[in-house]
Design an enzyme around this catalytic site. Structure first.
Site, PDB file in Angstrom:
ATOM      1  N   TYR A 164       0.822  -1.205   0.000  1.00  0.00           N
ATOM      2  CA  TYR A 164       0.000   0.000   0.000  1.00  0.00           C
ATOM      3  C   TYR A 164       0.863   1.265   0.000  1.00  0.00           C
ATOM      4  CZ  TYR A 164      -2.883   3.836   1.615  1.00  0.00           C
ATOM      5  OH  TYR A 164      -3.501   5.046   1.713  1.00  0.00           O
ATOM      6  N   HIS A 194      -3.873  16.383  -3.420  1.00  0.00           N
ATOM      7  CA  HIS A 194      -4.192  16.605  -2.020  1.00  0.00           C
ATOM      8  C   HIS A 194      -3.907  18.036  -1.570  1.00  0.00           C
ATOM      9  CE1 HIS A 194      -4.759  12.377  -2.064  1.00  0.00           C
ATOM     10  NE2 HIS A 194      -4.633  12.168  -0.766  1.00  0.00           N
ATOM     11  N   ASN A 307       1.628  12.291   5.286  1.00  0.00           N
ATOM     12  CA  ASN A 307       0.806  11.461   6.170  1.00  0.00           C
ATOM     13  C   ASN A 307       1.259  11.625   7.612  1.00  0.00           C
ATOM     14  OD1 ASN A 307      -1.138   9.666   6.878  1.00  0.00           O
ATOM     15  ND2 ASN A 307      -0.401   7.983   5.621  1.00  0.00           N
ATOM     16  N   TYR A 395     -14.569  35.479  45.374  1.00  0.00           N
ATOM     17  CA  TYR A 395     -13.942  34.274  44.830  1.00  0.00           C
ATOM     18  C   TYR A 395     -12.877  34.588  43.783  1.00  0.00           C
ATOM     19  CZ  TYR A 395     -17.763  31.495  46.882  1.00  0.00           C
ATOM     20  OH  TYR A 395     -18.640  30.885  47.727  1.00  0.00           O
ATOM     21  N   ARG A 398      -9.911  35.273  46.131  1.00  0.00           N
ATOM     22  CA  ARG A 398      -9.639  34.247  47.131  1.00  0.00           C
ATOM     23  C   ARG A 398      -9.375  32.871  46.499  1.00  0.00           C
ATOM     24  NH1 ARG A 398     -14.279  32.189  50.852  1.00  0.00           N
ATOM     25  NH2 ARG A 398     -15.225  34.076  50.025  1.00  0.00           N
ATOM     26  N   PHE A 444      -1.490   7.794  12.150  1.00  0.00           N
ATOM     27  CA  PHE A 444      -1.788   9.111  11.568  1.00  0.00           C
ATOM     28  C   PHE A 444      -3.022   9.757  12.193  1.00  0.00           C
ATOM     29  CE2 PHE A 444      -3.477   5.688   8.870  1.00  0.00           C
ATOM     30  CZ  PHE A 444      -4.827   5.850   9.133  1.00  0.00           C
ATOM     31  N   GLU A 529     -11.943   6.287   5.288  1.00  0.00           N
ATOM     32  CA  GLU A 529     -11.500   7.075   6.442  1.00  0.00           C
ATOM     33  C   GLU A 529     -12.758   7.524   7.178  1.00  0.00           C
ATOM     34  OE1 GLU A 529      -9.141  10.003   4.447  1.00  0.00           O
ATOM     35  OE2 GLU A 529      -7.746   8.497   3.683  1.00  0.00           O
TER      36      GLU A 529
END
Length: 655
Positions: A164, A194, A307, A395, A398, A444, A529
């Site tokens: 792959y 991409h 990646n 508060y 404090r 990834f 994905e």
């Protein structure tokens, strides 16, 4: 021979110059001549002598005088823009100023190196690399690992094995085997397709961080990158040749594909790049001007470059470093506000916090004591109300150790995750040279840094939330016993009225930004994905939340220093007086209304540069040293030991 790169409309032209005594006007005419030569219609220009034009630098947009000589006005490899009369600014030209911080404008090539091995980089190192403080070198051990992993990949290709990402397509196309003759094209197509991000480019500092972190991950030797390609990336980093990386487009699994693809695209000599000399220009010209060649991708190298979780993690490193800086300065700002509001130090007694021993809470209480304890730092303001009848404070004063404390613990938790991620192999498939195999996995996936950064935003926001309430107390005369909105002649002057509104608006924005992005997931890549982290947005909004926190605390610090003016001639403790002096070195007291934004920006810069911390830290350190010496009570922040009961003679406010 000097050479210059000139941008005309939609073209970048390399112009050599044999005679540097020629003028800028000559250089412009030569560029126009070459531009016309490349255009079938001469670019719509009939004769050169009729063209009127101006020449300016790309970096800084400085206009050049046409009569100046080249040797007097330019440096070799300068990038220039030629604008003809009647033209509008080319849509391809991106001015160098937007998105470039003050650090970039002052960039100087560093002399020192950080040696990368893929295992020991820290978030602090990464931020310093982003600031341009260091160059990068690989350790010999890292180079050996990289070479061995590449040798395995070359063997896989030579033996025509189906693996792959090396000899197959990607995602949905994982079962498509690619012929050996097209493996180079496969990797190039991957990066180009991409590179689909949108939005403004990352700043040069953030792009440096992104590139440095990707280099660090590749240096681990599990990605199969060639040593030649990795060295080319390092050379680009050291020359500060930085790709155009849009900030939007990653879903955080399979890693930060879009931004890392844009990063790789520039290194291939495509798209756009930025350098301190050129500003934004075509990548091939920026590389060429720095004596660099575009990288040529080998099998699997495109995938190795894109990646991983490096955008989430690099932005996360900046976020956690800024969060750490503002958190410790928030204690100093709050201590100054407590002085102005004549608050009590009783709530910071070490015995109280030893009974609830969260490390962050103990640390914050210790800092308050170090800054306020009257035995070490007498305060005339504190002495003026030592016997008042107030029992306890609100508060927002404090409970600072409890509220600020969990922020500190949150930051430490997140920093541990980010530093682990910085030195993690997040590629796929992983190349195990010693085992002689590649294995597909899921490192990834960005869920770790995504969840951590969502948590960081939620935690750090509380510093702004409680700070805004303290600003209200400073501005409200019924709570502060000071003039309304900290200004004389109220009505004629509005003082800090709208500065408080600004703080309130930032806190309200943070409420929305603190909604976790990592609770969302959308299936992508045809359901291959099918669960993603949305970590890119987690990182970007965490940075925005932290910036808002810094700005709110800047407003509080301004307001507290203004409050001091109404308590003069009384003085606060020595360390807090030093903080006051620091603020007054950049912002004068508020006598009457004036333009306020520059004051907020100036104090915000003090916080960004950690100057407030650096002024106070020596006193905090000295306090710890004194208490750690023989015969002193051990109440350091790292100790859970209890103090002895308070002496009646001890100066504790509001007895």
């Amino acid at each position: 021979m000097p050479r210059f790169t000139v941008h005309i409309r939609d073209e970048w032209l390399a112009i050599p110059c044999r005679d540097p005594t020629k003028t800028i006007h000559w250089l412009g005419l030569e560029a126009l001549r070459r531009y016309i030569k490349n255009k079938p219609d001469n670019g719509g220009i009939t004769t050169l002598k009729d063209v009127r034009f101006v020449v300016r630098r790309c970096q800084g947009q400085g206009l050049l005088d046409g009569e100046d000589t080249i040797e007097d006005a330019l440096e070799d490899n300068d990038f220039l823009e030629l604008a003809m009369e009647g033209d509008t600014m080319s849509t391809e030209f991106i001015p160098s100023q937007p998105g470039v911080s003050h650090l970039t404008a002052a960039y100087r090539e560093p002399k020192d190196n950080i040696c990368m091995d893929g295992n020991s980089l820290t978030s602090t190192d990464l931020v310093n690399l982003g600031r341009g403080l260091y160059k990068i070198k690989l350790t010999p051990e890292a180079e050996t690992k990289v070479v061995k992993a590449r040798e395995l990949l070359d063997t896989i290709v030579k033996e025509n094995k189906v693996v792959y990402g090396i000899t197959t397509g990607f995602g949905k196309f994982a079962r498509t085997v690619i012929p050996v003759g097209k493996l180079k094209e496969l990797q190039e197509n991957l990066v180009r397709s991409h590179s689909a991000g949108v939005g403004n480019p990352l700043s040069p500092e953030r792009t440096r961080m992104l590139l440095a972190l990707r280099i660090n991950v590749l240096a681990k030797g599990y990605s199969g990158i060639s040593l030649e390609t990795l060295h080319a990336m390092i050379q680009a980093f050291n020359a500060s040749c930085l790709s155009f990386v849009p900030e939007k487009g990653t879903v955080g699994a399979s890693g930060d594909l879009a931004p890392l693809s844009h990063l790789a695209l520039g290194l291939m000599g495509e798209g756009r790049m930025w350098s301190p000399n050129s500003g934004w220009a075509d990548a091939k010209y920026v590389l060429e001007a720095h004596g660099l060649k575009p990288i040529v991708l080998r099998p699997k190298e495109g995938l190795a470059l894109i990646n991983g979780t490096q955008m989430i993690t690099s932005l996360g490193a900046e976020a956690v470093e800024r969060a750490e800086a503002i958190a410790r300065q928030a204690d100093i700002v709050a201590a100054l506000t407590l002085e102005v509001l004549k608050g009590s130090t009783k709530a910071f007694d070490s015995e109280i916090h030893a009974l609830r021993p969260h490390p962050g809470q103990i640390e914050v209480a210790f800092r308050f004591r170090a800054l306020l304890e009257s035995d070490h730092h007498p305060s005339e303001i504190a002495e003026s109300h030592r016997f008042c009848d107030r029992v306890q404070d609100a508060y927002t004063m404090r409970c600072c150790p409890q509220v600020h404390g969990i922020v500190n613990d949150t930051i430490n938790f997140v920093k541990n995750i980010i530093n682990t991620e910085i030195n993690s192999a997040t590629d796929n498939p992983m190349v195990f040279a010693e085992r002689g195999e590649t294995i597909s996995g899921g490192n990834f996936h960005g869920e770790y840094p995504a969840k951590a950064l969502d948590y960081l935003a939620i935690g750090v926001h509380e510093l702004a939330s409680i700070s805004e309430r303290r600003i209200e107390r400073l501005c409200n005369p019924s709570l502060s016993e000071l003039p309304a909105f900290l200004v004389n002649e109220g009505g004629l002057n509005s003082g800090f009225m709208i500065a408080h509104c600004t703080a309130a608006s930032l806190v309200s924005e943070n409420k929305v930004l603190c909604h976790p992005s990592s609770v969302d997931s959308l299936s992508t890549s045809a359901a291959t994905e099918d669960h993603v982290s949305m970590g890119g947005w987690a990182a970007r909004k965490a940075l925005r939340v932290i910036e808002h926190v810094e700005q709110v605390l800047a407003i509080e610090l301004l307001a507290a220093c203004q409050g001091i003016e109404f308590l003069r001639p009384l003085r606060t403790t020595t360390p807090l007086e030093k903080v006051y002096d620091l603020v007054r070195s950049v912002v004068r007291p508020w006598i009457k209304d004036r333009f306020m934004s520059p004051d907020i920006e100036a104090v915000h810069r003090l916080l960004l540069d950690q100057k407030v911390w650096h002024v106070a830290k020596p006193y905090i350190d000295k306090y710890e040293t004194q208490l750690s010496s023989p015969g002193s009570r051990p109440i350091s922040p790292t100790s859970f030991s209890l103090d002895p009961p308070l002496s009646p003679r001890k100066r504790v406010r509001h007895e």
